[in-house]
Scaffold this motif. Sequence first.
Motif, short mmCIF file in Angstrom:
data_model
loop_
_atom_site.label_atom_id
_atom_site.label_comp_id
_atom_site.label_asym_id
_atom_site.label_seq_id
_atom_site.Cartn_x
_atom_site.Cartn_y
_atom_site.Cartn_z
N PHE A 42 0.65 -0.85 -0.24
CA PHE A 42 -0.20 -0.08 0.29
C PHE A 42 0.78 0.74 -0.12
O PHE A 42 0.80 3.00 -0.74
CB PHE A 42 -0.93 0.08 1.86
CG PHE A 42 -1.80 0.89 0.77
CD1 PHE A 42 -3.14 1.07 1.09
CD2 PHE A 42 -1.86 2.28 1.36
CE1 PHE A 42 -4.58 1.38 0.52
CE2 PHE A 42 -2.17 3.63 1.68
CZ PHE A 42 -3.85 3.00 1.34
N TRP A 46 1.09 3.99 -2.63
CA TRP A 46 0.29 5.33 -2.65
C TRP A 46 1.20 6.89 -2.52
O TRP A 46 1.12 7.13 -3.37
CB TRP A 46 0.50 5.44 -0.50
CG TRP A 46 -0.51 6.74 -0.48
CD1 TRP A 46 0.09 7.94 0.11
CD2 TRP A 46 -2.08 7.43 -0.33
NE1 TRP A 46 -1.24 8.96 0.26
CE2 TRP A 46 -1.73 8.29 -0.15
CE3 TRP A 46 -3.12 6.50 -1.02
CZ2 TRP A 46 -3.80 9.07 0.28
CZ3 TRP A 46 -4.54 6.87 -0.80
CH2 TRP A 46 -4.68 8.12 -0.31
N GLU A 270 -15.71 -0.25 2.28
CA GLU A 270 -15.52 -1.63 2.21
C GLU A 270 -15.07 -2.83 1.45
O GLU A 270 -14.24 -3.26 0.84
CB GLU A 270 -16.11 -2.59 3.97
CG GLU A 270 -15.42 -3.42 3.56
CD GLU A 270 -14.17 -3.50 4.29
OE1 GLU A 270 -13.28 -4.47 4.52
OE2 GLU A 270 -13.12 -2.80 4.23
N ARG A 273 -12.80 -1.78 -0.85
CA ARG A 273 -11.76 -1.94 -0.75
C ARG A 273 -11.05 -3.60 -1.29
O ARG A 273 -10.05 -4.09 -1.59
CB ARG A 273 -11.32 -1.52 0.99
CG ARG A 273 -10.30 -2.22 1.69
CD ARG A 273 -9.71 -2.44 2.72
NE ARG A 273 -11.32 -3.05 3.12
CZ ARG A 273 -10.41 -5.13 3.60
NH1 ARG A 273 -9.39 -5.26 3.11
NH2 ARG A 273 -11.04 -5.90 3.97
N TYR A 274 -12.68 -4.29 -0.65
CA TYR A 274 -12.65 -5.72 -0.78
C TYR A 274 -11.41 -6.59 -1.88
O TYR A 274 -11.33 -7.36 -2.56
CB TYR A 274 -13.52 -6.23 -0.39
CG TYR A 274 -12.97 -7.16 0.42
CD1 TYR A 274 -12.57 -7.84 1.92
CD2 TYR A 274 -13.37 -9.50 0.04
CE1 TYR A 274 -12.85 -8.97 2.30
CE2 TYR A 274 -14.20 -9.82 0.14
CZ TYR A 274 -13.65 -10.18 2.00
OH TYR A 274 -12.74 -11.45 2.02
N MET A 276 -11.34 -4.58 -5.19
CA MET A 276 -11.78 -3.86 -5.99
C MET A 276 -10.95 -4.97 -8.15
O MET A 276 -10.80 -5.50 -7.77
CB MET A 276 -9.80 -2.63 -6.03
CG MET A 276 -9.61 -1.75 -7.52
SD MET A 276 -8.98 -0.67 -7.24
CE MET A 276 -7.92 -0.36 -8.66
N TYR A 306 -3.45 -2.41 -7.71
CA TYR A 306 -4.53 -1.82 -6.42
C TYR A 306 -4.86 -2.94 -5.47
O TYR A 306 -5.72 -2.81 -3.95
CB TYR A 306 -5.18 -0.92 -7.39
CG TYR A 306 -4.48 0.01 -7.86
CD1 TYR A 306 -4.02 1.02 -6.97
CD2 TYR A 306 -4.93 0.43 -9.37
CE1 TYR A 306 -3.66 2.06 -8.11
CE2 TYR A 306 -4.15 1.26 -9.80
CZ TYR A 306 -3.57 2.26 -8.79
OH TYR A 306 -3.25 3.19 -9.82
N ASN A 310 -4.87 -2.37 -1.13
CA ASN A 310 -6.18 -2.94 -0.22
C ASN A 310 -5.75 -4.33 0.23
O ASN A 310 -6.89 -4.00 1.42
CB ASN A 310 -7.08 -2.69 -1.19
CG ASN A 310 -7.46 -1.46 -1.61
OD1 ASN A 310 -6.73 -0.18 -1.31
ND2 ASN A 310 -8.37 -1.20 -3.05
N ARG A 311 -5.28 -5.14 0.42
CA ARG A 311 -5.73 -6.17 1.32
C ARG A 311 -3.98 -5.90 2.35
O ARG A 311 -3.65 -6.99 3.38
CB ARG A 311 -5.34 -7.15 0.19
CG ARG A 311 -7.05 -8.05 -0.78
CD ARG A 311 -8.02 -8.10 0.84
NE ARG A 311 -9.01 -8.24 0.19
CZ ARG A 311 -9.57 -9.33 -0.36
NH1 ARG A 311 -9.23 -10.27 0.51
NH2 ARG A 311 -11.03 -9.84 -0.94
N ILE A 332 -7.87 4.22 1.38
CA ILE A 332 -8.34 2.92 0.34
C ILE A 332 -7.79 3.50 -1.34
O ILE A 332 -7.04 4.61 -1.38
CB ILE A 332 -9.45 2.01 -0.01
CG1 ILE A 332 -10.44 3.21 -0.21
CG2 ILE A 332 -9.64 2.13 1.37
CD1 ILE A 332 -11.53 2.62 -1.28
N THR A 334 -8.76 2.30 -3.98
CA THR A 334 -9.35 1.85 -5.19
C THR A 334 -9.74 3.17 -6.22
O THR A 334 -9.95 3.03 -7.29
CB THR A 334 -11.12 1.70 -4.20
OG1 THR A 334 -10.77 0.08 -3.67
CG2 THR A 334 -11.91 1.17 -5.78
#
Length: 358
Positions: A42, A46, A270, A273-274, A276, A306, A310-311, A332, A334
């Motif tokens: 992440f 980012w 959520e 995020r979970y 994408m 991505y 996100n995980r 996040i 996404t």
Amino acid sequence: MVHYDPFSAEVMEDPLPIYKQLRDEAPAYRLERFDAWALSRFADIWDSSSDPRFSAAHGTTSSQLLTKVQPVTPMLNVMDPPTHTQLRVAIRPRFARKSIRDLEPVIREIVRDAMAKVRDQGRCDAMGELASQLSVKVTCMAIGIPLADADHLNQLVWRFFDREEGVDGMTPNGLAAAMELTEYLMKLVDERRKGADDADDVVNMLRSIEIDGSKLDDESIGSHLSMLVIGGSETFPKTLATTLQRLAEHPDQRARCAADPSLIPGAYEEALRYDMPTQFLGRTLLENVEMHGQTMKKGDAVLFLYPSANRDDREFDGDPDRFDIDRRPARILTFGAGTHACLGFHVAKMEGKVCLEE
């Protein structure tokens, strides 16, 4: 030892176990086949999203950076500052929170009409009969495209994402659809000019804007508009479908949302995020970059994975592989981040909120 190929059958079937291996063992992973790198954590993605050494000007998709079958045409998502900034600032007001809030009653009416058509049959194709109908119509309204052409645009967008066994990435049918979409939009711009149309919409904003002292030609306008049409029409149906699936898999969380609709925005966030849907977009390095003991060289492509980010348990507390509508993360990926953060994220959140409420 981890092996990652974005087009392998294993990754196509379920990339998440490999993403975890990448994060733990090779966060800056070399794809020898493509002279490219993959970033899976992440914080790396980012931070790199705002790093000027990572350029979008040479393309962002697998078909541009890896297989190199898709040409890099003038589009907002394949531009770097300062020209990117000039264009984004000009059209951003149409996608601002207030503008989208004003669209909420219309969005709700579209959703109710779509659901009324399927109510008697007792079932609904969440993508084809609901989300696709909504997203393409909202995109048309936000940009300034006749609603009568929404179905035609939807067909072009789904052809753009056509996949064919044995073909890595974009297919000939997808490339043809991209060309047809741009040609349609160029014709729309020409008709606007001939009709002296002065509507306050994105089409006319692009007609009037000057970049470095020059106006955009029709081909460039058509290309920019095609990116907005594709981005606005294609992703939301996937995210709504996976949200419905996850809530069905977690009936207790679904029941809470039904009893208290104020939980719906957090539940949709959520789900974004979970699950994408975009596995990666990429950049090209303008100079050498050192990361995790690796030297990524000038000219190399770098993929931002991505869904892996996100995980990432370095970013998300409480088991990121668990679906939890109470998670409320600070950020996040996404909608991307930095310079090229998604222009339409307020649209997507409004569409998801209204669909789930209805």
